[in-house]
Design a protein around this motif. Structure first.
Motif, PDB file in Angstrom:
ATOM      1  N   ILE A  30       0.894  -1.166   0.000  1.00 20.34           N
ATOM      2  CA  ILE A  30       0.000   0.000   0.000  1.00 20.34           C
ATOM      3  C   ILE A  30       0.928   1.210   0.000  1.00 20.34           C
ATOM      4  O   ILE A  30       1.790   1.343   0.862  1.00 20.34           O
ATOM      5  N   LYS A  31       0.758   2.069  -1.002  1.00 20.99           N
ATOM      6  CA  LYS A  31       1.776   3.086  -1.292  1.00 20.99           C
ATOM      7  C   LYS A  31       1.562   4.393  -0.557  1.00 20.99           C
ATOM      8  O   LYS A  31       0.433   4.875  -0.452  1.00 20.99           O
ATOM      9  N   SER A  45       0.525   3.539   4.834  1.00 24.17           N
ATOM     10  CA  SER A  45       1.157   2.651   3.856  1.00 24.17           C
ATOM     11  C   SER A  45       1.667   1.411   4.576  1.00 24.17           C
ATOM     12  O   SER A  45       1.798   1.421   5.807  1.00 24.17           O
ATOM     13  N   ARG A 236      -7.788   9.340  -3.767  1.00 23.35           N
ATOM     14  CA  ARG A 236      -6.641   8.416  -3.700  1.00 23.35           C
ATOM     15  C   ARG A 236      -6.291   8.115  -2.236  1.00 23.35           C
ATOM     16  O   ARG A 236      -6.077   6.971  -1.871  1.00 23.35           O
ATOM     17  N   ALA A 240      -6.476   4.418  -0.663  1.00 26.36           N
ATOM     18  CA  ALA A 240      -5.315   3.702  -0.115  1.00 26.36           C
ATOM     19  C   ALA A 240      -5.653   3.194   1.287  1.00 26.36           C
ATOM     20  O   ALA A 240      -5.356   2.042   1.630  1.00 26.36           O
ATOM     21  N   GLU A 266      -2.963  -1.338  -6.261  1.00 24.97           N
ATOM     22  CA  GLU A 266      -2.209  -0.257  -5.614  1.00 24.97           C
ATOM     23  C   GLU A 266      -1.085   0.257  -6.505  1.00 24.97           C
ATOM     24  O   GLU A 266      -0.858   1.458  -6.610  1.00 24.97           O
TER      25      GLU A 266
END
Ligand code: DP6
Length: 357
Positions: A30-31, A45, A236, A240, A266
């Motif tokens: 997960i960025k 993240s 976004r 996320a 992702e």
């Protein structure tokens, strides 16, 4: 200011102190893409800590007769003095001296090298900032003894101030950074270990395919900035966080059919943000897409649970469980290496975090 991380002992130790630490790179599932000052993430993240791709950093702390105003240091990378590394380190030291005032009583000789090929496009800021933070914390622990838990926590805190993703390179097999309801004790200030990970993920493999070893046209720092006026930014960040929530039970159950679409989505969401920012940019290369297509066909044909993720570049991280490593490595060799620069790749796997060398 985070009071609990401020160094309080007023008596600096006066002898020379030398220490060497290794810190691995990590790959986000997960960025993190978008932040506010001081290096706080816009969404949580989560990453696999890697093992063989690491930075080793040695620091010699030499005591000074009179303290300086800013941290005094020299930086040598792979045997050469690197003036180009100074600005990032100067900014880092400006941030952390509030938490480690003793640094003003020393001059630091920093010497560092990476195990992964130079200019491979593999992100080195995570491993290098984590390794440096580990060295700084080693001296702090000599000056003012502390628990191992606090030491790791503050290492992540300092590393984060150097590079956000570096906060997640301290422990293995997985770390999460950013306050999130699904991760106990999670915080925007430090990364925390993710508990109760299914055994399949504790030995997961990551082969990094080196598609483009050149300098990136757009740095992560600029990419993060472009999220400020991005039309899709809020969606976004929310997405996320939702994807992280969906991923946590999957990490516990080991359900690879559920793991794959979250991870691949992702990666593509991250690159979609780049393609829709102003100015827009594309970091994938034609060979990045060839590799993705080949992974999808191989997975459909064989049912082998291999998938990909990307970081901010053209290289592809091929992720797979250890029990299919033989088949996946044969596939990489026969079908994917032709898309890499000089057929180069780095075979890595999940690791344990920082280590004293
Ligand atoms: C795409 O941690 O390199 O790899 O905080 O500005 O140093 P700075 O950025 P950096 O950004 C990493 C971005 C990413 C995603 C991730 O690792 O989560």
């Amino acid at each position: 200011m985070e009071q609990r991380f401020i160094f309080k002992n007023r008596k600096p130790r006066l002898d020379v102190f030398h220490t060497v630490w290794q810190a691995p790179s990590n790959i986000a599932l997960i960025k993190y893409w978008g932040k506010t000052a001081p290096q706080l993430p816009k969404n949580a993240s989560l990453s696999f800590t890697l093992s063989d791709a690491f930075t080793q950093t040695a620091v010699t702390f030499k005591p000074l007769k009179t303290p300086t105003e800013t941290v005094s240091f020299r930086i040598v990378f792979e045997g050469e003095e690197k003036p180009s590394f100074r600005p990032k380190l100067e900014t880092f030291f400006e941030q952390i001296v509030l938490y480690q005032s003793f640094l003003l009583h020393y001059t630091l000789e920093i010497s560092s090298h990476n195990t992964f090929p130079h200019s491979s496009g593999i992100a080195s800021s995570a491993s290098s900032m984590a390794a440096l933070a580990a060295c700084l914390m080693d001296l702090e622990a000599q000056l003012s003894p502390m628990s191992e838990d606090l030491k790791k926590e503050k290492t992540s805190f300092l590393a984060r101030l150097g590079s956000g993703s570096a906060s997640r390179s301290i422990q293995g097999p997985m770390m999460a950074w950013g306050a999130h309801e699904a991760i106990p004790h999670s915080s925007d200030l430090v990364a925390v270990g993710v508990d109760a990970i299914h055994p399949v993920f504790q030995s997961y493999c990551d082969t990094i395919l080196l598609v483009d070893k050149g300098q990136k046209q757009v740095s992560s720092t600029l990419g993060h900035q472009l999220m400020h006026n991005h039309p899709y930014a809020e969606q976004r960040f929310a997405q996320a966080n939702r994807q992280l929530k969906n991923l946590v039970p999957v990490l516990q159950s080991g359900d690879l059919d559920a793991f794959i679409p979250i991870v691949e989505k992702e990666a593509l969401d991250l690159h979609a943000m780049m393609m829709t920012s102003d100015p827009y940019f594309i970091l994938m290369q034609p060979n990045t897409l060839h590799i993705i297509q080949a992974i999808w066909s191989f997975r459909t044909k064989t049912n082998i649970p291999v998938c990909f993720t990307l970081d901010a570049g053209a290289n592809v991280h091929v992720l797979y469980p250890k029990n299919v490593a033989k088949e996946v490595m044969a596939f990489i060799e026969s079908d994917l290496l032709s898309f890499c620069e000089n057929r180069q790749c780095v075979h890595d796997r999940v690791g344990v975090g920082i280590k004293k060398a």
